[in-house]
Design a protein around this motif. Structure first.
Motif, mmCIF file in Angstrom:
data_model
loop_
_atom_site.group_PDB
_atom_site.id
_atom_site.type_symbol
_atom_site.label_atom_id
_atom_site.label_comp_id
_atom_site.label_asym_id
_atom_site.label_seq_id
_atom_site.Cartn_x
_atom_site.Cartn_y
_atom_site.Cartn_z
ATOM 1 N N MET A 80 88.361 97.430 -56.576
ATOM 2 C CA MET A 80 88.229 99.147 -56.774
ATOM 3 C C MET A 80 89.613 99.518 -57.314
ATOM 4 S SD MET A 80 87.630 101.612 -53.485
ATOM 5 C CE MET A 80 89.039 101.080 -52.746
ATOM 6 N N ALA A 81 90.809 98.779 -56.591
ATOM 7 C CA ALA A 81 91.945 99.638 -56.935
ATOM 8 C C ALA A 81 92.857 98.675 -58.022
ATOM 9 C CB ALA A 81 92.941 99.617 -55.837
ATOM 10 N N LYS A 82 92.738 97.176 -58.072
ATOM 11 C CA LYS A 82 93.318 96.305 -58.995
ATOM 12 C C LYS A 82 92.565 95.368 -59.643
ATOM 13 C CE LYS A 82 97.436 97.051 -55.993
ATOM 14 N NZ LYS A 82 98.707 97.367 -56.912
ATOM 15 N N PRO A 83 91.498 95.815 -60.510
ATOM 16 C CA PRO A 83 90.400 94.863 -60.911
ATOM 17 C C PRO A 83 91.011 93.671 -61.666
ATOM 18 C CG PRO A 83 90.224 96.919 -61.974
ATOM 19 C CD PRO A 83 91.344 97.099 -60.999
ATOM 20 N N ARG A 84 92.262 93.781 -62.091
ATOM 21 C CA ARG A 84 92.515 92.538 -62.906
ATOM 22 C C ARG A 84 93.411 91.497 -61.847
ATOM 23 N NH1 ARG A 84 95.244 95.661 -67.611
ATOM 24 N NH2 ARG A 84 96.425 93.446 -68.280
ATOM 25 N N ALA A 85 93.488 91.929 -60.581
ATOM 26 C CA ALA A 85 94.049 90.891 -59.698
ATOM 27 C C ALA A 85 93.208 89.559 -59.682
ATOM 28 C CB ALA A 85 94.444 91.502 -58.312
ATOM 29 N N LYS A 86 93.803 88.613 -58.832
ATOM 30 C CA LYS A 86 93.200 87.629 -58.644
ATOM 31 C C LYS A 86 93.490 86.951 -57.234
ATOM 32 C CE LYS A 86 91.985 83.361 -60.534
ATOM 33 N NZ LYS A 86 90.503 83.106 -60.999
ATOM 34 N N LEU A 87 92.490 86.429 -56.525
ATOM 35 C CA LEU A 87 92.530 86.274 -55.186
ATOM 36 C C LEU A 87 92.010 84.779 -54.997
ATOM 37 C CD1 LEU A 87 92.925 86.602 -52.124
ATOM 38 C CD2 LEU A 87 90.974 87.745 -51.975
ATOM 39 N N LEU A 88 93.043 84.082 -54.621
ATOM 40 C CA LEU A 88 92.681 82.410 -54.490
ATOM 41 C C LEU A 88 92.537 82.225 -53.180
ATOM 42 C CD1 LEU A 88 95.448 80.495 -56.521
ATOM 43 C CD2 LEU A 88 92.834 80.483 -56.944
ATOM 44 N N LEU A 89 91.393 81.585 -52.594
ATOM 45 C CA LEU A 89 91.128 81.407 -51.352
ATOM 46 C C LEU A 89 90.938 79.803 -51.156
ATOM 47 C CD1 LEU A 89 90.471 82.079 -48.405
ATOM 48 C CD2 LEU A 89 87.843 82.071 -48.875
ATOM 49 N N LEU A 90 92.039 79.056 -50.382
ATOM 50 C CA LEU A 90 92.460 77.786 -50.679
ATOM 51 C C LEU A 90 92.156 77.191 -49.044
ATOM 52 C CD1 LEU A 90 95.717 78.240 -52.911
ATOM 53 C CD2 LEU A 90 93.330 76.905 -53.415
ATOM 54 N N ASP A 91 90.982 76.498 -48.869
ATOM 55 C CA ASP A 91 90.379 75.886 -47.850
ATOM 56 C C ASP A 91 90.740 74.693 -47.392
ATOM 57 O OD1 ASP A 91 88.942 75.721 -45.257
ATOM 58 O OD2 ASP A 91 87.096 76.666 -46.167
ATOM 59 N N ALA A 92 91.304 74.369 -46.346
ATOM 60 C CA ALA A 92 91.686 72.834 -46.136
ATOM 61 C C ALA A 92 90.425 71.946 -45.736
ATOM 62 C CB ALA A 92 92.655 72.589 -44.994
ATOM 63 N N ASN A 93 89.385 73.004 -45.506
ATOM 64 C CA ASN A 93 88.132 72.135 -44.898
ATOM 65 C C ASN A 93 87.141 71.975 -46.013
ATOM 66 O OD1 ASN A 93 88.156 72.652 -41.900
ATOM 67 N ND2 ASN A 93 88.622 74.625 -42.704
ATOM 68 N N PRO A 94 86.240 71.034 -45.779
ATOM 69 C CA PRO A 94 85.476 70.416 -46.902
ATOM 70 C C PRO A 94 84.467 71.809 -47.397
ATOM 71 C CG PRO A 94 84.734 69.381 -44.979
ATOM 72 C CD PRO A 94 85.988 70.139 -44.583
ATOM 73 N N GLU A 95 84.049 72.597 -46.455
ATOM 74 C CA GLU A 95 83.231 73.876 -46.825
ATOM 75 C C GLU A 95 83.620 75.028 -45.749
ATOM 76 O OE1 GLU A 95 79.331 72.453 -46.176
ATOM 77 O OE2 GLU A 95 79.515 72.391 -44.045
ATOM 78 N N ILE A 96 83.051 76.194 -46.408
ATOM 79 C CA ILE A 96 83.201 77.225 -45.221
ATOM 80 C C ILE A 96 82.819 77.027 -43.838
ATOM 81 C CG2 ILE A 96 82.194 79.581 -45.005
ATOM 82 C CD1 ILE A 96 81.817 79.966 -48.113
ATOM 83 N N THR A 97 83.504 77.219 -42.987
ATOM 84 C CA THR A 97 83.375 76.827 -41.528
ATOM 85 C C THR A 97 82.347 77.669 -40.767
ATOM 86 O OG1 THR A 97 85.206 78.118 -40.752
ATOM 87 C CG2 THR A 97 85.612 75.644 -41.500
ATOM 88 N N SER A 98 81.818 78.775 -41.239
ATOM 89 C CA SER A 98 81.208 79.760 -40.611
ATOM 90 C C SER A 98 80.444 80.716 -41.551
ATOM 91 C CB SER A 98 82.231 80.738 -39.509
ATOM 92 O OG SER A 98 80.984 81.353 -38.948
ATOM 93 N N LYS A 99 79.058 80.950 -41.037
ATOM 94 C CA LYS A 99 78.314 81.941 -42.044
ATOM 95 C C LYS A 99 78.203 81.318 -43.492
ATOM 96 C CE LYS A 99 79.635 85.685 -38.925
ATOM 97 N NZ LYS A 99 80.544 86.663 -38.589
ATOM 98 N N LYS A 100 78.055 80.334 -43.872
ATOM 99 C CA LYS A 100 78.402 79.878 -45.149
ATOM 100 C C LYS A 100 77.522 80.425 -46.110
ATOM 101 C CE LYS A 100 78.559 75.316 -47.464
ATOM 102 N NZ LYS A 100 77.413 74.857 -48.313
ATOM 103 N N ALA A 101 76.325 80.398 -46.016
ATOM 104 C CA ALA A 101 75.481 80.779 -47.043
ATOM 105 C C ALA A 101 75.887 82.490 -47.253
ATOM 106 C CB ALA A 101 73.813 80.746 -46.821
ATOM 107 N N LEU A 102 75.994 83.275 -46.389
ATOM 108 C CA LEU A 102 76.155 84.455 -46.347
ATOM 109 C C LEU A 102 77.543 84.808 -46.976
ATOM 110 C CD1 LEU A 102 75.037 85.414 -42.544
ATOM 111 C CD2 LEU A 102 74.070 86.412 -44.898
#
Lengths: 410, 108
Positions: A198-220
């Motif tokens: 909404m406010a800064k559409p050219r920004a970039k957000l990196l989500l770096l996870d030490a786990n092999p996959e999303i640990t909760s509510k993965k599909a959602l």
């Protein structure tokens, strides 16, 4: 504040005999006599609930002191909405007056050490508190040694954790499980991405996870990440190895970001470590799930994120509240010399927001398994939302309103 | 407070068939019902939009939870939670909430 004397124990014994002949332990304790002195450390979801329910169920028969270093309760659940700008800190900050009115003695001080054999708690101001039962709800502390440079980077103030309540506010780094609030980092990424879109559409957000996959509510969460494609980038197996205030080093690459938000690896709160209660993987407190008693110090009940979890039990505020009720019931019964509830039940509900006004849940029910002597999730029960929705965001707010009132006697 | 707890325990004992022999059930019911408080308020006194359980007739709550459990009434979360409790536990929970004083004012 007076230390319990031996005489009261005799009164107690007589009371327990009386209680056995009446309903539910009512009138088992003579007016004015105290059944026991319980000190609770930590006024978060676990400790505050324990103090509240000890008084709710034990009345004047139990003397309850809550030691909490902060003047107010700040909720971690819903706090990601503050980071996204959808709520203010004031919306998630609540007072302890309800507990005071319920008869809990509040001490705003820091517990520094437990003398386990002497049943004494030492406070930062130099005073000591005697107890018959101690309830520790110390939460988590970070493991600065787990990542090179982490301690110095956090101390510099340039790298933020924002994983404990308080005034702090982007690459987001997720530690290996187990950690406090499994879906929390992914929720944070979604809510911040929602703001950025909404406010800064050219920004970039990196989500770096030490786990092999999303640990909760993965599909959602995968579905939610799709909405923020181009803005939010999720990478599994991205374990942080080294950190400076401006640079994060993974195995094969360096990550630079304007804001580094590192959620550090966690272990039981330091007070529990110093008391010698950490028994599992050098990180967590082993407890008897029937009573939440420490496996090495039966006068001490440990609640919440500091515990070594029962099977499939996440570290959540909701469960800390549920731990507290099982512990409170067990403490009151055993102080009366009565057998504790042999079939405790706990349940968990956790809502995560994927934008400012849409949320989704995960729920589970945990029943006592007498053979395995632990709480186990009921198979076929519990589950997650079909999809994130505005209706569930309203339920999430209803959940917060009610658990805050339940925990803090509001 | 203590008097009220006793009154509730006694009325629970009555609801569950009467007599001090059911004191154990009364405590168990209290403990089970406390697992609902996070969303439905302490002793069923819910705030805001959540359903108030205090004072709800026991047969009504038993029927409601059976409908959630069996899927007859679609919900986002309660059908998942209801399945985690046995019929006997649900009976105890319903008896506990039925014995709680109804809050004043119109019920949602």
């Amino acid at each position: 504040m007076t230390a319990p004397g031996l005489g009261r124990r005799r009164v107690l014994g007589a009371g327990a005999a009386l209680a056995a002949s009446t309903v539910a332990g009512c009138s088992g304790i003579a007016p004015g006599a105290s059944a026991g002195r319980v000190v609770v450390v930590g006024g978060g979801y676990g400790g505050a609930t324990a103090a509240r329910y000890l008084k709710l169920w034990g009345g004047s028969g139990v003397d309850v002191t809550l030691v909490e270093r902060n003047a107010a309760f700040v909720s971690c659940p819903l706090s990601n909405l503050v980071l996204g700008g959808y709520r203010q800190m004031a919306d998630i900050t609540l007072g302890y007056d309800g507990l005071r009115a319920a008869g809990v003695t509040l001490l705003h001080d820091e517990a520094v050490a437990v003398d386990v054999p002497a049943r004494k708690l030492h406070l930062a101001d130099g005073s000591t508190l005697r107890y018959e039962r101690l309830v520790l709800s110390p939460g988590v502390d970070f493991m600065p040694e787990a990542i090179a440079g982490l301690g110095a980077a956090l101390d510099s103030g340039r790298v933020l954790h924002a994983w404990k309540a308080g005034p702090q506010t982007l690459a987001i780094f997720v530690p290996k499980a187990p950690y406090r609030c499994p879906p929390g980092p992914y929720e944070r990424a979604c809510v911040v991405a929602s703001y950025l879109q909404m406010a800064k559409p050219r920004a970039k957000l990196l989500l770096l996870d030490a786990n092999p996959e999303i640990t909760s509510k993965k599909a959602l969460f995968e579905a939610a990440f799709e909405r923020y494609a181009g803005l939010l980038e999720y990478r599994p197996n991205a374990e942080l190895k080294e950190l400076t205030p401006t640079l994060a080093r993974l195995d094969f690459e360096d990550v630079r970001a304007d804001v580094l938000n590192v959620i550090p690896p966690q272990r039981a709160g330091d007070l529990a470590r110093r008391a010698g209660l950490v028994t599992v993987n050098e990180r967590w407190v082993g407890v008897d799930w029937l009573t939440l008693q420490s496996t090495v110090a039966p006068d001490i009940h440990v609640l919440g994120d500091a515990t070594f979890a029962a099977p499939a039990m996440p570290k959540s505020g909701h469960l800390a509240n549920q731990h507290a009720k099982v512990a409170a019931a067990a403490i009151l019964r055993s102080l009366q010399g009565q057998p504790v509830n042999a079939t405790p039940v706990m349940m968990n509900t956790c809502y995560s927001f994927v934008s400012g006004d849409e949320a989704m849940h995960v729920a589970s029910v945990h029943q006592w398994d007498a053979a395995e002597k632990t709480l186990k999730p009921v198979s076929g029960a519990g589950g997650v939302s079909a999809l994130a929705s505005r209706a569930e965001a309203r339920y999430a707010m209803g959940w917060a309103q009610n658990i805050w009132a339940d925990t803090l006697a509001l | 407070m203590r008097y009220r707890a006793c009154r509730i325990a006694l009325s629970l004992a009555w609801l569950l068939g009467g007599g001090a022999a059911h004191a154990h059930d009364a405590l168990l019911a209290r403990n089970l019902a406390a697992t609902c408080a996070n969303c439905h308020g302490t002793n069923g006194h819910a705030r805001g939009d959540m359903r108030v359980l205090a004072g709800m007739p026991a047969d009504k709550l038993v029927a409601l939870l059976a409908d959630f459990k069996g899927g007859a009434v679609p919900t986002t979360i309660m059908q998942q939670i209801a399945k985690g409790y046995s019929d006997e536990q649900i009976r105890l929970i319903a008896a506990f909430f039925a014995a709680q004083p109804k809050p004043p004012g119109p019920q949602p």
